[in-house]
Design an enzyme around this catalytic site. Structure first.
Site, PDB file in Angstrom:
ATOM      1  N   ARG A  80      38.899  50.062  39.780  1.00  0.00           N
ATOM      2  CA  ARG A  80      40.044  50.921  40.107  1.00  0.00           C
ATOM      3  C   ARG A  80      40.847  51.390  38.899  1.00  0.00           C
ATOM      4  NH1 ARG A  80      44.659  47.728  43.429  1.00  0.00           N
ATOM      5  NH2 ARG A  80      45.476  46.533  41.712  1.00  0.00           N
ATOM      6  N   HIS A  81      40.277  51.280  37.720  1.00  0.00           N
ATOM      7  CA  HIS A  81      40.949  51.787  36.521  1.00  0.00           C
ATOM      8  C   HIS A  81      40.136  52.890  35.855  1.00  0.00           C
ATOM      9  CE1 HIS A  81      43.285  48.003  36.779  1.00  0.00           C
ATOM     10  NE2 HIS A  81      44.220  48.722  36.175  1.00  0.00           N
ATOM     11  N   GLU A 122      47.857  49.974  45.810  1.00  0.00           N
ATOM     12  CA  GLU A 122      48.959  50.801  45.327  1.00  0.00           C
ATOM     13  C   GLU A 122      48.507  52.226  45.020  1.00  0.00           C
ATOM     14  OE1 GLU A 122      50.680  49.481  41.540  1.00  0.00           O
ATOM     15  OE2 GLU A 122      51.131  51.604  41.272  1.00  0.00           O
ATOM     16  N   GLU A 175      43.843  51.463  28.234  1.00  0.00           N
ATOM     17  CA  GLU A 175      43.778  50.096  28.719  1.00  0.00           C
ATOM     18  C   GLU A 175      42.316  49.689  28.834  1.00  0.00           C
ATOM     19  OE1 GLU A 175      45.621  47.764  32.602  1.00  0.00           O
ATOM     20  OE2 GLU A 175      46.061  49.884  32.294  1.00  0.00           O
ATOM     21  N   ARG A 228      45.521  56.405  29.633  1.00  0.00           N
ATOM     22  CA  ARG A 228      45.844  54.985  29.485  1.00  0.00           C
ATOM     23  C   ARG A 228      44.758  54.287  28.662  1.00  0.00           C
ATOM     24  NH1 ARG A 228      49.289  53.910  34.244  1.00  0.00           N
ATOM     25  NH2 ARG A 228      50.744  55.678  34.070  1.00  0.00           N
ATOM     26  N   ARG A 256      43.370  57.634  43.324  1.00  0.00           N
ATOM     27  CA  ARG A 256      43.549  56.511  44.238  1.00  0.00           C
ATOM     28  C   ARG A 256      43.772  56.986  45.672  1.00  0.00           C
ATOM     29  NH1 ARG A 256      46.440  51.356  41.431  1.00  0.00           N
ATOM     30  NH2 ARG A 256      44.860  51.121  39.818  1.00  0.00           N
ATOM     31  N   SER A 304      54.026  54.317  42.313  1.00  0.00           N
ATOM     32  CA  SER A 304      55.084  53.450  41.845  1.00  0.00           C
ATOM     33  C   SER A 304      56.273  54.368  41.564  1.00  0.00           C
ATOM     34  CB  SER A 304      54.620  52.736  40.577  1.00  0.00           C
ATOM     35  OG  SER A 304      55.507  51.691  40.287  1.00  0.00           O
TER      36      SER A 304
END
Lengths: 546, 546
Positions: free
Chosen positions: B320-321, B465, B314, B312, B520, B468
């Site tokens: 948490r990323h 989370e 991002e 990712r 996670r 998903s």
């Protein structure tokens, strides 16, 4: 000047006009007759429809998950269990291999689920309408169905199905997802082997006379291609190899790791590495977890394994290269001798072979039978042939090959040596030990026997390499020395290697390991002609889609 | 002019000269005495050395794998088994947590292997020299040893070691790999928790007063950092979650797949995707296996799972990323209702939690104790709280949050809801069902209950989370419609999606699935403050090394 018009005779109807009137009258009569017939047919159809005793027993289901779909909660069986439901009515999801209307009162369907196929009969009766027979017999190939029917013993074996002794007498049949027509590729064509590499063109199967579809056509329509039983079997086996790998190594205390695939600097020399744009700088895709698994041994993880993608930007368009494949890697400390690790690797492969035979025997036979492949000759219990590189050279020379003591083997020479080992030791699996140091990576431990040799090994299946491994240098000083003396020299202080080189300064145990190519194990176990057949969506220099 | 010299009295020696001669004589005498002493000492030392009864029982081993190293073949035990060797002499490989000389005749070592530590005693005796005591007591921390000694019950428990009731009375000690001094990071410092995020600066541990090392320092010296027991435990658990995931799903008929990570076109919109230079064109790193696992369902694989890297791009620098993490993905056809899949997912997580408790209880406790984390509240057997998004909104409103029916939850709201669910249902694990359609990906199946909702769900641990998932649209027509109506619209004919969109034309079963973030699960199970602690070599926008 104008052309003269047709002759007219005052108000009296002309001959032509009379003819026309007669024609019109006849037309109107015919039209009326047709209307009457149509009406009669419609009434008959409506009467039949009204009398369609099966009206609620066939049709198309609304989209599951939508408001229109009402769950039934009905139990559904697996087709593989069908024999245990003799004379019972069962419901199952399956798909149509083919459907055919035999007569107004009889249709047959070949239904499939996983590797199983069964014959289904739709026969008109007082309780089953001809409309339903027609509907069922015309369902498009590959449509997904929910079928309810009576399981009946067949009078004689059905040779076209895997379930030979039972058939399903359909009572209800619903299309859950209709397959569009035509299919871009016929699944039955995908079941047949690839055409020989020699031509690369479409050719016909010697046995069946049917066309052999090229690899490109298959891969361009991979989601249809993968429906073929042969492909289902190949990927069941591939997943199975992973499970067996983890099961064995897990029982030996290996920790499953996930090393990074994004690297800040190209490791292992920087050739054949994919570049990634990483925010405002450059990153690289890992060509192997080599450095990381060793760094974890230095971190005292003792035994690590990894299953993960490996990226090689090598412009090789051969039947055995992929730009992305799955590495089965392991690394472990050993106590006193790197042969401890080789023994474990051999034991691992014997465990995998045994597991493939017992758990995936059916899949293995299915695939091999399509490609007319010889069984895989397994070594006698506990005695994997382990020959030194020098012995291998000697065997090749004896067979007429000319090569020097420290030459690397060519692919044909590897295959020949595989044949010689098979003849001599009766095994399609063997290990080659003590490779020349010069043809191995810089981090390979030199041999105690000779500075020109190294504590390194390859493993082969059917004469083709599946693993490369070695004892690694676990002393920073020796590693630096070897890096500087390497051809071409590598700077031990370089950003790409510094963390790696330094990790051996703080008490690293002696260790060895290796990396298997998962696709190669599957390919050579099954005797497939192209490595791409063992990758779900293969990547090569020409292909990065779908 | 010259300065007058000292007065001389003919040939008679001067007073000064007499003094000097006396001094010289004294010096020579002293020198001779010193020489004699030195000689005596040297002879004594040599005599002692010659009489070093332990000369063959300690020292540094030559590099294993080299010509100088001679294997002993001696059996080596695991430290965890030491209690079963009481009063026996054992040999083991271990490393030095610390070593100290107590007196000329006594040294202590704390030895470690995996999560175990034991006290070792080196006591001078008739058969063990003071030189050996000195050698052993001065071995540098983190050096790797091969130790032979007698296992003896301790008079009272050794609190500083995990093996409390036994100690090893060393008979032989060899350094196999010496750790350089100083270490760039002390392993004992790595055992302590991170400083609070609030300061980000080095601070001291409230309990011990010792420094709390920042995350950056740890990650820059990761191969030392990872030696800490807490890290060994974290990654044992991480590997364990994978094993449990595969074990459960394997038993449910899931096939392990490996989808490509190199894509010819950016899927799922093209945002946050890493670009790769792929020979003479562009490729992209997979942001998830989503399209591929669905294409395999369309290929009739029925149930697939994958464990693999997810990339990712991002630019999120939060706790948490990660830019690269491990996805635990699964996708399966279901029969009539996507809740079949949710039930399986809940069962899977309960299996994983139970496995973590029984198989990795020690590791879990070790990590949680360091971070003072509450135990993980497990739902009562078979009753995972499954609440609808609407119920969740209602609970949050009741707790004072202001939000609309179809708003996405913020991270603080998710955490609050987690607390509310824990209060109400007594579980740190729950599922949220029927999310608003607008906040889910375009391929999500709309809900039968309302067109503004969708058949989608998230799973949470400690209010955060971990998964998903959703039922996916399995009709090409509906998918195209939703893509065109999406905000922003997506062209169903686009190169990035065409193969995907088309795969549903040929009879695809209804299916649902989900993707867990492995890191996670580990992070929230253990209650760690930063996701980077659960990645061996974490990647974020700032870090792509080591």
């Amino acid at each position: 000047m104008t052309e003269p018009g047709p002759a007219t005779e005052g108000n009296a109807p002309s001959k032509n006009a009379l003819k026309k009137a007669a024609k019109d009258a006849e037309k109107a009569k015919k039209k009326e007759a047709a209307r009457q017939r149509e009406l009669a047919e419609r009434q008959k159809r409506e009467a039949e429809d009204a009398a369609d005793v099966s009206a609620n027993d066939y049709g198309e289901l609304p989209l599951i998950g939508s408001a229109e779909f009402k769950p039934t909660g009905e139990k559904r069986i697996k087709l593989s269990e069908v024999a245990s439901y003799a004379d019972q009515t069962v419901t199952l999801r399956c798909w149509v291999e083919n459907a055919r209307v035999q007569s107004a009162k009889l249709a047959f369907l070949n239904l499939r689920q996983e590797l199983e196929t069964v014959q289904a009969v739709v026969a008109a009766s007082e309780s089953l309408s001809k409309q339903m027979v027609k509907f069922a017999g015309n369902i498009s190939t590959e449509s997904l169905l929910v079928v309810t029917g009576l399981v009946k013993k067949t009078p004689e074996p059905v040779n076209s199905a895997t379930v030979k002794d039972y058939e399903i007498h359909i009572k209800r049949v619903f299309i859950e997802a209709k397959a569009e027509v035509p299919l871009p590729l016929q699944v039955e064509d995908a079941e047949r082997p690839l055409p020989s590499e020699a031509t690369g063109e479409e050719e016909n199967d010697e046995e069946s006379g049917h066309p052999l579809v090229t690899l490109n056509t298959r891969l361009n329509n991979r989601t249809i291609d993968l429906r073929a039983k042969i492909n289902n079997a190949i990927f069941t086996i591939k997943g199975g190899v992973c499970a067996l790998f983890q099961e064995f190594l897990g029982s030996k205390g290996f920790t499953l790791i996930h090393s990074p695939k994004l690297l800040g600097a190209p490791s292992e020399g920087g050739a054949n590495v994919f570049e990634v744009k990483y925010f405002d700088r450059q990153a690289y895709l890992a060509q192997s977890p080599q450095f990381y698994k060793q760094m974890l041994i230095a971190s005292r993880f003792q035994r690590v394994m990894e299953i993960g993608p490996v990226f090689r930007a090598e412009n090789s368009n051969t039947a055995r290269h992929l730009t992305e494949f799955t590495g089965l890697d392991l690394e472990m400390e050993f106590q006193e001798d790197y042969h401890e690790v080789m023994s474990l690797l051999e034991e691992l492969m014997l465990f995998i072979f045994a597991g493939l035979q017992t758990r995936y025997g059916r899949e293995t036979e299915l695939v091999r039978s399509r490609y007319h492949v010889e069984p895989f000759a397994l070594p006698a219990a506990g005695s994997v042939p382990r020959i030194t590189f020098a012995e291998g050279i000697a065997m090749l020379r004896e067979a007429g090959e000319e090569l020097n003591d420290y030459d690397d083997l060519s692919t044909p020479q590897e295959k020949l040596l595989g044949k010689l080992v098979l003849q001599k030791y009766g095994s399609d699996f063997y290990t080659l030990d003590q490779f020349p140091l010069a043809i191995r990576p810089f981090y390979t431990m030199p041999s105690a026997a000779s500075p020109k040799l190294s504590n390194s090994y390859d493993m082969f299946m059917r004469g083709q390499e599946i693993l490369s491994g070695a004892q690694r240098i676990h002393s920073t000083r020796l590693l630096q020395e070897k890096m500087r003396a390497f051809d071409p020299p590598i700077d031990p202080e370089g950003a790409a290697v510094k963390d790696y080189v330094d990790c051996f300064r703080y008490g690293c145990p002696p260790h060895a390991g290796g990396g298997f190519g998962l696709e190669r194990i599957v390919c050579f176990w099954l005797g497939l002609p192209n490595i791409r057949l063992t990758s779900l969506f293969p990547r090569d220099p020409q292909r990065v889609m779908p």
